[in-house]
Design an enzyme around this catalytic site. Sequence first.
Site, PDB file in Angstrom:
ATOM      1  N   CYS A 160       0.198   3.916   2.697  1.00 25.47           N
ATOM      2  CA  CYS A 160       0.648   3.422   4.017  1.00 25.47           C
ATOM      3  C   CYS A 160       2.141   3.693   4.184  1.00 25.47           C
ATOM      4  CB  CYS A 160       0.417   1.917   4.157  1.00 25.47           C
ATOM      5  SG  CYS A 160      -1.281   1.401   3.930  1.00 25.47           S
ATOM      6  N   CYS A 173       0.831  -1.205   0.000  1.00 24.90           N
ATOM      7  CA  CYS A 173       0.000   0.000   0.000  1.00 24.90           C
ATOM      8  C   CYS A 173       0.869   1.259   0.000  1.00 24.90           C
ATOM      9  CB  CYS A 173      -0.935  -0.063   1.214  1.00 24.90           C
ATOM     10  SG  CYS A 173      -1.626   1.505   1.708  1.00 24.90           S
TER      11      CYS A 173
END
Lengths: 172, 66
Positions: free
Chosen positions: A29, A26
């Site tokens: 993230c 991600c």
Amino acid sequence: MNLEQWQEMLRRASRPFIVEFWAPWCGPCRVMAPLLERVAHKFEERIDLVRINADDSPEVVQALGILGIPTLIGFDGTREVFRRMGMQSESTLERLFEALADGKSSAVSSPSLMERLLRLVSGTVILALGWSNGPAVVLMLLGAALIFSAVYDRCPLYNALALRVKSWLQSG
Amino acid sequence: MRVNEAGWDRVLRVVLGIVLLVLGWGGIVSGGWGTVFKILGFVPLLTGLVGWCPLYALLKVRTNKA
């Protein structure tokens, strides 16, 4: 982390904590990780940070109804007090940590289920009334705004746009 | 602006607001009353959605726990 470990952790929590659901693939993230670590370090005396890999914890993801990552959830005891989906700026992270640490989480809390339902129902009724009255654009816009206000914090597009606008305002 | 309405109070206000708006904008009540309902319906609806009643604040009463 499995569901039993999560429930055990909830039971044992002695102070407020923030859970981050993330995954190695991600991008947002990865961008948010150093900001989160910096803010968590600043509040380490008062708030715990728990980072959960969503890929390794499908039971917990399902139990908490995680719709996307990154997702941050603030807990005071066993009570969820706020939830934020999508990447957050450092200033927003600080605000979330501070509110949780000071017990003022109502200032950053997400709408409750009852609030969401009230907004959804009244928004839908107003939208329908607007449609059947002409259509009346102002009523329809009001209805749409109410419906959106019920789910805005779960909308990744809104979160991404809000983040850009905030950083643009801060830099300007 | 702190919430001063209990959950039941908020639901009641939203339902009342929706009923008034449907009566007014839905054409069930026409004429002067219809116009009144079209406008007045927004008052309980908005105070219910926000959870804060200015009249309560003025009279220093609340239906939720302090």
